[in-house]
Design a protein around this motif. Structure first.
Motif, short mmCIF file in Angstrom:
data_model
loop_
_atom_site.label_atom_id
_atom_site.label_comp_id
_atom_site.label_asym_id
_atom_site.label_seq_id
_atom_site.Cartn_x
_atom_site.Cartn_y
_atom_site.Cartn_z
N MET A 1 0.84 -1.20 0.00
CA MET A 1 0.00 0.00 0.00
C MET A 1 0.88 1.25 0.00
O MET A 1 1.93 1.28 0.63
CB MET A 1 -0.91 0.01 1.23
N THR A 2 0.44 2.28 -0.73
CA THR A 2 1.16 3.55 -0.75
C THR A 2 1.19 4.16 0.65
O THR A 2 0.20 4.13 1.38
CB THR A 2 0.46 4.54 -1.70
N ALA A 3 2.34 4.70 1.03
CA ALA A 3 2.49 5.28 2.36
C ALA A 3 1.58 6.48 2.54
O ALA A 3 1.32 7.24 1.60
CB ALA A 3 3.94 5.68 2.59
N GLY A 4 1.10 6.65 3.77
CA GLY A 4 0.26 7.80 4.09
C GLY A 4 1.08 9.08 4.15
O GLY A 4 2.29 9.07 4.36
N LEU A 5 0.39 10.21 3.97
CA LEU A 5 1.05 11.51 3.92
C LEU A 5 0.77 12.29 5.20
O LEU A 5 -0.39 12.49 5.59
CB LEU A 5 0.56 12.29 2.70
N GLY A 6 1.84 12.71 5.86
CA GLY A 6 1.72 13.48 7.08
C GLY A 6 2.54 14.75 7.04
O GLY A 6 3.21 15.06 6.04
N VAL A 7 2.50 15.49 8.14
CA VAL A 7 3.23 16.75 8.28
C VAL A 7 4.01 16.72 9.59
O VAL A 7 3.48 16.31 10.62
CB VAL A 7 2.28 17.98 8.28
N MET A 8 5.25 17.16 9.55
CA MET A 8 6.03 17.36 10.75
C MET A 8 5.65 18.71 11.31
O MET A 8 5.71 19.73 10.61
CB MET A 8 7.52 17.33 10.40
N THR A 9 5.21 18.77 12.57
CA THR A 9 4.61 20.00 13.07
C THR A 9 5.60 21.15 13.26
O THR A 9 5.16 22.28 13.51
CB THR A 9 3.83 19.77 14.37
N TYR A 10 6.89 20.91 13.10
CA TYR A 10 7.83 22.04 13.05
C TYR A 10 7.45 22.97 11.91
O TYR A 10 7.65 24.19 11.99
CB TYR A 10 9.26 21.52 12.88
N THR A 11 6.89 22.39 10.84
CA THR A 11 6.49 23.18 9.67
C THR A 11 5.46 24.23 10.03
O THR A 11 5.43 25.33 9.46
CB THR A 11 5.92 22.24 8.58
N VAL A 12 4.58 23.91 10.97
CA VAL A 12 3.49 24.81 11.35
C VAL A 12 3.58 25.17 12.83
O VAL A 12 2.56 25.44 13.47
CB VAL A 12 2.11 24.18 11.03
N LEU A 13 4.79 25.20 13.36
CA LEU A 13 4.95 25.37 14.80
C LEU A 13 4.37 26.69 15.30
O LEU A 13 3.65 26.73 16.31
CB LEU A 13 6.43 25.25 15.18
N ASP A 14 4.68 27.79 14.62
CA ASP A 14 4.16 29.08 15.06
C ASP A 14 2.64 29.11 15.00
O ASP A 14 1.98 29.61 15.94
CB ASP A 14 4.74 30.21 14.21
N GLN A 15 2.09 28.60 13.92
CA GLN A 15 0.64 28.60 13.76
C GLN A 15 -0.03 27.72 14.82
O GLN A 15 -1.06 28.08 15.38
CB GLN A 15 0.26 28.11 12.36
N ALA A 16 0.58 26.56 15.08
CA ALA A 16 -0.02 25.62 16.03
C ALA A 16 0.07 26.14 17.46
O ALA A 16 -0.86 25.93 18.26
CB ALA A 16 0.65 24.26 15.92
N ARG A 17 1.15 26.82 17.79
CA ARG A 17 1.24 27.37 19.14
C ARG A 17 0.24 28.50 19.35
O ARG A 17 -0.19 28.74 20.49
CB ARG A 17 2.67 27.85 19.40
N ALA A 18 -0.16 29.15 18.27
CA ALA A 18 -1.18 30.19 18.38
C ALA A 18 -2.59 29.62 18.36
O ALA A 18 -3.50 30.17 18.99
CB ALA A 18 -1.02 31.20 17.23
N ASP A 19 -2.79 28.52 17.64
CA ASP A 19 -4.12 27.92 17.51
C ASP A 19 -3.94 26.44 17.18
O ASP A 19 -3.92 26.04 16.02
CB ASP A 19 -4.91 28.62 16.40
N LEU A 20 -3.78 25.64 18.21
CA LEU A 20 -3.48 24.22 18.02
C LEU A 20 -4.57 23.51 17.23
O LEU A 20 -4.32 22.89 16.19
CB LEU A 20 -3.28 23.54 19.37
N GLU A 21 -5.80 23.57 17.75
CA GLU A 21 -6.88 22.83 17.13
C GLU A 21 -7.18 23.33 15.71
O GLU A 21 -7.41 22.52 14.80
CB GLU A 21 -8.14 22.94 18.00
#
Length: 263
Positions: A1-21
């Protein structure tokens, strides 16, 4: 099966720390299936991060966290157990590849972490930078010595971009790793400078992702990490998703665009 696609949250760290959900929901809306955490547990605590990932309908692929060794090992395991992480990913330091003896000393810490993690039903995975490939001892890459010394229970998260920076062919590395390689960091750019490279959406830089991601391997997750960008982060993630799923390299939540639209 083709591997699933994810994101390393360092990519969106500033955004996530401001609005995680909200940030995790946007990743899911783009079609990404999972996240590898970095820098969020320390900010919000493991329970809130775990719940936010679940609420967004995402999978926790892995946690980028220091090896659970030494005096802080049990506390790190406690945190990641509460987070629900099954794979803990980290690296050795660049200077630990200055000599074979330095590699051996560093590996002791990783193997201790693997032993302690196993007691909690977790696995440790090794994430490379470039020194593992650029350092050569008697005609042998430091990476090859590293793999020889690592406990067999230690998995691999190959950072294909930094492997290229170290002079390696990531497709060949993945093929040689077989089932041990469960995760790969997918990033793109000029592959010129470790400290200064500005990343671009996947497929718009130097890395041959068609060849790399179709190499025989045990990969289960392709994890996009865009460390420095000159464009909007979510636009870069959208274009990366479109490239990887549209070419059939990665599996996402949305139907990929027709191939002719990607030419």
């Amino acid at each position: 099966m083709t591997a699933g696609l994810g994101v390393m949250t360092y990519t969106v760290l500033d955004q996530a720390r401001a609005d995680l959900e909200g940030t995790l929901a946007r990743l899911a809306d783009l079609g990404y299936l999972g996240v590898e955490t970095y820098g969020l547990v320390e900010h919000f605590g493991p329970a809130r991060v775990r719940d936010a990932i679940s609420a967004a309908g995402l999978t926790l692929t892995s946690a980028h966290t220091p090896f659970p060794a030494g005096r802080d090992g049990e506390a790190l395991l406690d945190t990641n157990e509460e987070l629900g992480a099954g794979i803990l990913v980290w690296s050795m330091e660049r200077e630990e590849f200055d000599s074979p003896d330095a590699v051996r000393r560093g590996v002791e810490r990783v193997n201790e972490a693997a032993e302690r993690a196993a007691g909690r039903g977790m696995r440790v995975a090794y994430h490379n930078h470039f020194a593992e490939f650029s350092q050569v001892f008697g005609g042998r890459r430091a990476y090859d010595l590293l793999l020889e010394l690592l406990d067999d229970r230690v998995l691999v998260e190959l950072d294909a971009y930094w492997a290229v920076m170290g002079g390696a062919d990531p497709a060949e590395v993945l093929s040689s790793l077989g089932g041990r390689a469960r995760l790969v960091h997918v990033k793109d750019g000029p592959a010129v400078s470790y400290e200064d490279d500005v990343m671009v959406p996947i497929g718009e830089g130097r890395i041959d992702w068609d060849r790399t991601l179709t190499a025989p391997s045990g990969l289960r997750w392709h994890i996009v990490e865009l460390e420095r960008l000159h464009i909007d982060t979510f636009e870069a993630l959208r274009r990366s998703y479109r490239h990887l799923t549209g070419r059939g390299l990665s599996r996402g939540a949305h139907v990929p665009a027709p191939a002719e639209e990607l030419s």
